[in-house]
Design a protein around this motif. Structure first.
Motif, mmCIF file in Angstrom:
data_model
loop_
_atom_site.group_PDB
_atom_site.id
_atom_site.type_symbol
_atom_site.label_atom_id
_atom_site.label_comp_id
_atom_site.label_asym_id
_atom_site.label_seq_id
_atom_site.Cartn_x
_atom_site.Cartn_y
_atom_site.Cartn_z
ATOM 1 N N SER A 61 20.947 1.022 59.518
ATOM 2 C CA SER A 61 21.536 0.262 58.423
ATOM 3 C C SER A 61 22.801 -0.445 58.900
ATOM 4 C CB SER A 61 21.856 1.191 57.238
ATOM 5 O OG SER A 61 20.669 1.752 56.710
ATOM 6 N N MET A 62 23.505 -1.094 57.953
ATOM 7 C CA MET A 62 24.738 -1.812 58.272
ATOM 8 C C MET A 62 25.897 -1.234 57.475
ATOM 9 S SD MET A 62 23.728 -5.857 58.446
ATOM 10 C CE MET A 62 23.433 -5.958 56.687
ATOM 11 N N ILE A 63 27.068 -1.185 58.117
ATOM 12 C CA ILE A 63 28.320 -0.915 57.413
ATOM 13 C C ILE A 63 28.998 -2.266 57.206
ATOM 14 C CG2 ILE A 63 30.454 0.406 57.382
ATOM 15 C CD1 ILE A 63 29.343 2.073 59.699
ATOM 16 N N VAL A 64 29.305 -2.589 55.953
ATOM 17 C CA VAL A 64 29.955 -3.863 55.641
ATOM 18 C C VAL A 64 31.109 -3.605 54.687
ATOM 19 C CG1 VAL A 64 27.824 -5.176 55.970
ATOM 20 C CG2 VAL A 64 28.412 -4.340 53.702
ATOM 21 N N GLU A 72 38.844 -0.553 62.324
ATOM 22 C CA GLU A 72 39.721 -1.655 62.706
ATOM 23 C C GLU A 72 38.954 -2.968 62.795
ATOM 24 O OE1 GLU A 72 42.766 -2.879 66.385
ATOM 25 O OE2 GLU A 72 41.724 -0.944 66.372
ATOM 26 N N ALA A 73 37.753 -2.932 63.397
ATOM 27 C CA ALA A 73 36.968 -4.153 63.559
ATOM 28 C C ALA A 73 36.504 -4.697 62.217
ATOM 29 C CB ALA A 73 35.762 -3.869 64.456
ATOM 30 N N LEU A 74 36.064 -3.817 61.322
ATOM 31 C CA LEU A 74 35.614 -4.273 60.013
ATOM 32 C C LEU A 74 36.778 -4.789 59.164
ATOM 33 C CD1 LEU A 74 33.044 -1.442 59.183
ATOM 34 C CD2 LEU A 74 32.496 -3.840 59.601
ATOM 35 N N SER A 75 37.944 -4.185 59.334
ATOM 36 C CA SER A 75 39.111 -4.618 58.556
ATOM 37 C C SER A 75 39.551 -6.011 58.972
ATOM 38 C CB SER A 75 40.246 -3.613 58.722
ATOM 39 O OG SER A 75 39.861 -2.330 58.265
ATOM 40 N N LYS A 76 39.491 -6.324 60.256
ATOM 41 C CA LYS A 76 39.894 -7.643 60.746
ATOM 42 C C LYS A 76 38.915 -8.721 60.278
ATOM 43 C CE LYS A 76 42.282 -6.196 64.984
ATOM 44 N NZ LYS A 76 42.264 -6.272 66.468
ATOM 45 N N GLY A 77 37.646 -8.420 60.334
ATOM 46 C CA GLY A 77 36.649 -9.412 59.985
ATOM 47 C C GLY A 77 36.255 -10.266 61.170
ATOM 48 N N SER A 78 35.175 -10.965 61.010
ATOM 49 C CA SER A 78 34.620 -11.754 62.107
ATOM 50 C C SER A 78 35.536 -12.895 62.525
ATOM 51 C CB SER A 78 33.246 -12.300 61.709
ATOM 52 O OG SER A 78 32.650 -13.006 62.770
ATOM 53 N N GLN A 79 36.330 -13.421 61.587
ATOM 54 C CA GLN A 79 37.175 -14.574 61.884
ATOM 55 C C GLN A 79 38.483 -14.193 62.575
ATOM 56 O OE1 GLN A 79 35.854 -17.504 61.380
ATOM 57 N NE2 GLN A 79 34.051 -16.540 60.410
ATOM 58 N N ASN A 80 38.790 -12.907 62.589
ATOM 59 C CA ASN A 80 40.092 -12.464 63.124
ATOM 60 C C ASN A 80 39.935 -11.500 64.290
ATOM 61 O OD1 ASN A 80 41.620 -13.883 61.086
ATOM 62 N ND2 ASN A 80 40.906 -12.312 59.643
ATOM 63 N N GLY A 81 38.894 -11.658 65.054
ATOM 64 C CA GLY A 81 38.708 -10.811 66.233
ATOM 65 C C GLY A 81 37.953 -9.535 65.965
ATOM 66 N N CYS A 130 36.478 6.390 52.578
ATOM 67 C CA CYS A 130 35.770 6.454 51.301
ATOM 68 C C CYS A 130 35.746 5.126 50.563
ATOM 69 C CB CYS A 130 36.413 7.519 50.417
ATOM 70 S SG CYS A 130 36.301 9.176 51.112
ATOM 71 N N THR A 131 36.758 4.302 50.745
ATOM 72 C CA THR A 131 36.832 3.063 49.972
ATOM 73 C C THR A 131 36.812 1.863 50.905
ATOM 74 O OG1 THR A 131 39.256 3.143 50.000
ATOM 75 C CG2 THR A 131 38.141 4.169 48.119
ATOM 76 N N GLY A 132 36.345 0.759 50.357
ATOM 77 C CA GLY A 132 36.392 -0.507 51.081
ATOM 78 C C GLY A 132 35.167 -0.831 51.889
ATOM 79 N N PHE A 133 34.208 0.110 52.011
ATOM 80 C CA PHE A 133 33.025 -0.142 52.828
ATOM 81 C C PHE A 133 31.800 0.446 52.133
ATOM 82 C CE2 PHE A 133 36.692 0.358 55.604
ATOM 83 C CZ PHE A 133 36.691 -0.833 56.296
ATOM 84 N N THR A 134 30.663 -0.065 52.491
ATOM 85 C CA THR A 134 29.409 0.456 51.949
ATOM 86 C C THR A 134 28.297 0.283 52.974
ATOM 87 O OG1 THR A 134 27.941 0.416 50.035
ATOM 88 C CG2 THR A 134 28.623 -1.709 50.895
#
Length: 951
Positions: free
Chosen positions: A564-567, A727-736, A756-760
């Motif tokens: 699956s994916m974590i987003v 860290e990678a998910l928090s930055k996002g694809s546009q910010n490294g 627990c929060t911010g991702f699914t």
């Protein structure tokens, strides 16, 4: 010296018998001698049995057929268990004695040489004991086998293996043509039932007891405990005596004998039988008959006379085959009527070899044909040759118990295994179709066929070295003992499973790492180490994959499967001025509007004729339709309805409106007051479309999966720890960073438990089989460990292990889950709309039927000569103008009896209300200004009342 004496006694007895027979029939001048050679190993048990049976056979045959003109004369030779000696004896019998047939030799290795001599000299070679499949009759046509081919028993042996479910066996056989001949066929049969043969134990005939014991100790160091023994009686006796001394005739071991040894089990030394307790075997089944019982008694007495220094032997199948062979030869000799031996000698040239001077029998072809066509009821059963060998028959499965054997079942080519011969259930290889077996060590429980080696060797368990998910798998090295210790979810599952096995398994963990302490390669490399035999197994977070299963075997999975994916998630609701429209989708808005109009129209049709609230100018009536339907949405309308059908329609419509408004209110409230968390990515193809960066776990097979999905390698980023994921998910694809992390579900659940929060989790996007333990191909541990995993996952033990390492996952996963209030669509309420639509349509249909029934005669006469479309218009106007039973008018000025253009119809000059009760057509409507252009003029009576409307 003793062997020589016995040999001459045997030869002498044969000549005495032949002379006696000749004397008995001396009066018959037509009696002729039929010379038959016999080659046996007179020092062996089978050879002694054969010699006794042969002498008894010729006596019994001519005692029963005294009128036959031919008499067999035997010429016996002792091959002394030597191939060259057997070949020399055959040359001597053919060259000097000019025998027409040779019975023997006894062993397959001897028969291969002698059969060539028989083929060259056209002398049939008939063996009742050479069973090797390598003796192909098509290559040596003058070789006839009055015994079973060893290959006929392999299916019965494999059926026993399949019935008990053993996955590995070791073959033990002697290094002779007899021992080696059937092995390839037996291996193929075992492979056909998915049973491996990890080792072949080949014992030379010259092996000493020390060498046999050394081989047995080697077998004890192996895991397999099921042995198939294919040896001669001499080698078998030594083997089992040594096996008992080595402690291999105890519980847990399985020994299965081929028919070569099982056929003579009762004639072995009592000490040998004692050492064979609990073994299984297959032997040819011979039906019990009174003739056989009488012969058995005579044969035992005769054998004791012929071999007084030997222990008493039991009649075996080889002795019966020898007896029946003599009868077949005697009948063939009588059939072709041989009077004199006739050999065609080749022309002798200087320096010719013995083979070159060997003559060819002129009677050989006819004699061979007569023998092959022989068919009679012998002591061993039906004597019937197919392809120059005895036809396959029924095998009995025996168990050595006490002083002999006991039958536990039968095997036939048609029905497989069965307890009784009258089985008609179809082919079976079920353990329930065999009687109870007493196993070595006097155990009743079926051995599992596999044990840990007694040498104490530990299983080498390879474990991956990773730092990313210590809760799943963690490896540490004890600085004092330098031993490897493992912990984590996978380790606990493995150790719990091992404890559930019925036997103990010593093991040690070996980390798969480099000198620098890092993971020694990918997980594909780790599993391949088992194939290379560097590890005996692998324990860890290893996913079951098809490419890996080509080299190793996996147990059943012990985790949830899938990729699956974590987003990240974000508030997806825009609370602007038009937010009140969002609770309902466009299709629901339009559908509601359509049903509002339709319901209002139906009410208007049914109320228009009888309800003044639904009359008036066209614009007023159209407004009434909309206003009535929309006012129902708030349960308030000024129009009163009178038709019972209209009331029923309104009741149903009010219920639909109640549900719609309640749902709308709840959805709007949720949108305005609750944070609507929505995933930033919902499909892996969105990542491809937008060219986003995607993360994966370093060393995982997911990298290859993403490349298969056409992700560019430059868009892939590898991470190891959950912190790097965050860290990678928090930055996002546009910010490294990345827009999503693609990983297996167990890892994703661990990540969400920490964050627990911010991702699914989105998916699964790809199916996998989950984590499994790795073992070599065909390992007998796999089924046992798999069953233990099933036992573990069926109970509470697995839940306790999960809570230990993952905590209360559900609490965290709920906090990090998506909270959404989806827009209400027409699909959510189609059932309600269907109900109100059906009710409204049915009410309208009933109303129209009632109207047509009441006014059919008037309608039928209206504009009957005009086209249908004009008649429909006239009918509609008639419906719209039809009088009521009583109308009330008010007067506000003088009436004009001419066609009125300025008078107010319905506004009568008299301020007092009057009633138009005598109007001829009983129209039931209230006139207004607008009606003046549509209706005929009003006429006034002498009293000032309106009496009719002029036609």
């Amino acid at each position: 010296m003793e062997r020589t004496t016995r040999f001459f006694l045997f030869v002498y007895s044969c000549f005495v018998l032949a002379a006696a027979a000749a004397a008995q029939n001396g009066s018959r001048n037509s009696t002729a001698a039929f010379h038959v050679g016999v080659i046996l190993d007179l020092g062996t048990l089978v050879g002694k049995m054969g010699s006794t049976s042969i002498s008894m056979a010729v006596e019994d045959f001519y005692a029963m057929h005294g009128n036959y003109t031919s008499r067999i004369v035997f010429h016996a030779k002792d091959s002394k268990s030597d191939v060259i000696q057997a070949a020399s004896a055959a040359l001597d019998l053919i060259e000097n004695s000019e025998v027409e047939v040779i019975i023997g030799p006894q062993k397959s290795s001897q028969a291969a040489f002698v059969a060539e001599l028989g083929d060259r000299s056209q002398v049939p070679i008939i063996s009742f004991s050479a069973t090797s499949p390598t003796l192909t009759s098509s290559l040596i046509p003058y070789f006839v086998r009055t015994t079973l081919n060893d290959s006929s028993q392999v299916n019965s042996i494999s059926s026993i293996i399949k019935a008990y479910g053993w996955r590995e066996v070791v073959l033990i056989y002697e290094d002779t043509d007899y021992g080696r001949g059937v092995i390839p066929i037996l291996v193929n049969a075992l492979q056909g039932i998915d049973t491996r043969v990890p080792y072949h134990s080949v014992i030379p005939v010259s092996a000493t007891d020390d060498q046999i014991m050394e081989e047995l100790y080697k077998l004890m160091t192996m895991q397999t405990r099921v042995f198939i023994v294919h040896v001669s009686s001499f080698m078998g006796s030594r083997l089992f005596l040594n096996a008992k001394e080595a402690g291999m005739m105890t519980g847990g071991f399985v020994w299965i004998m081929s028919d070569g040894l099982a056929n003579i089990i009762d004639s072995l030394d009592p000490s040998v039988i004692e050492s064979m307790q609990g073994t299984l075997g297959v032997k040819l089944y011979v039906p019990k008959t009174r003739k056989l019982d009488d012969f058995t008694t005579r044969w035992k007495r005769r054998f004791q006379q012929d071999h007084p220094n030997d222990q008493q032997a039991e009649l075996s199948i080889f002795a019966l085959w020898a007896y029946d062979t003599v009868w077949a030869v005697a009948m063939a000799a009588e059939k072709i009527g041989i009077k004199v031996a006739s050999f065609r000698k080749p022309r002798i040239v200087p320096n010719s070899t013995v083979l070159e001077t060997l003559g060819a029998s002129m009677n050989g072809p006819k004699l061979l044909k007569a023998i092959l066509e022989s068919r009679f009821k012998g002591l061993s059963g039906e004597f019937y040759l197919i392809d120059r060998q005895l036809r396959s028959s029924i095998f009995q499965i025996i168990n050595v118990v006490g002083k002999g054997e006991r039958g536990i079942g039968f095997w036939t080519p048609e029905y497989g295994i069965s307890k009784q011969l009258n089985n008609t259930k179809g082919y079976s290889t079920l353990i329930t179709d065999l009687n109870t077996v007493i196993w070595p060590g006097d155990y009743n429980a079926v051995p599992k066929g596999w044990e840990m080696p007694v040498s104490g060797k530990k299983l080498r368990i390879g474990v991956p070295v990773t730092q990313g998910f210590p809760h799943l798998m963690n490896v540490e090295t004890d600085p004092v003992t330098n031993s490897t210790m493992g912990n984590g979810y996978c380790i606990d599952v493995f150790e719990t499973v091992i404890k559930k096995l019925r036997y103990s398994i010593p093991y040690e963990y070996i980390p798969f790492k480099t000198i620098q302490g890092e993971l020694g390669g990918s997980y594909n490399d780790l599993t391949y180490q088992v194939y290379l035999q560097k590890y005996d197994a692998v324990v860890g977070d290893v996913t079951i994959r098809h490419n890996r299963s080509l080299y190793v075997d996996f147990t059943l999975p012990f985790t949830e499967s899938g990729v699956s994916m974590i987003v990240p998630v974000a508030d997806g609701t825009k609370k602007n001025a038009w937010v009140f429209l969002k609770p309902l989708t466009l299709d629901l808005w339009l559908g509601s509007l359509a049903f509002v109009i339709y319901t209002g129209f139906v009410i208007w049709v049914m109320e228009h004729r009888i309800n003044t609230d639904f009359r008036g100018p066209f614009s007023q009536q159209l407004g009434t339709i909309f206003f009535f339907s929309f006012s129902t949405l708030v349960f308030s309308h000024r129009e009163k309805i009178e038709n019972i059908l209209s009331k029923f329609v309104v009741i149903v419509w009010v219920f639909v409106v109640l549900v719609l408004t309640s749902s709308y209110t709840a959805s709007l409230t949720s949108m305005l007051t609750v944070q609507q968390l929505q995933p930033t990515v919902t499909d892996v193809h969105e990542l491809l479309k937008h060219g986003d960066y995607v993360g994966y776990h370093k060393g995982s097979f997911v990298e290859g999966l993403l490349k298969q999905l056409n992700f560019d390698e430059s868009k892939l980023r590898a991470y190891e720890t959950t912190g790097e994921y965050f860290e990678a998910l928090s930055k996002g694809s546009q910010n490294g960073g990345v827009s999503a992390i693609v990983h297996e579900i167990p890892y994703i659940k661990l990540f969400l438990a920490e964050h627990c929060t911010g991702f699914t989790m989105i998916g699964p996007i790809y199916k996998t089989a989950g984590f499994g333990f790795v073992f070599p191909k065909g390992s007998p541990l796999v089924p046992d460990v798999s069953r233990a995993i099933l036992n573990l996952t069926d109970g509470d033990s697995i839940l306790q292990i999960e809570r230990k390492w993952f905590g209360d996952q559900n609490a965290c996963l709920k906090q990090g889950s998506i909270i959404s209030s989806d827009n209400l669509s027409f699909r959510n309420f189609w059932g309600l709309f269907m109900i109100t639509g059906v009710v409204s349509t049915c009410a309208l249909f009933i109303f129209l039927l009632m109207f047509l029934h009441k006014n059919w005669h008037e309608l039928k006469g209206i504009d009957s000569n005009k086209p249908i479309w004009q008649r429909i218009g006239s009918w509609a106007r008639y419906y719209n103008n039809k009088d009521m039973n009583s109308y009330t008018f008010r007067a506000d000025g003088p009436y004009n009896t001419s066609p009125a253009t300025n008078s107010k119809y319905g506004d009568v000059a008299d301020p007092e209300a009057t009633t138009c009760e005598n109007s001829p057509n009983q129209q039931g409507f209230l006139m207004t200004d607008s009606d003046a252009t549509h209706y005929p003029p009003v006429e006034e009576s002498s009293s000032g009342e309106i009496t009719r409307i002029a036609a």
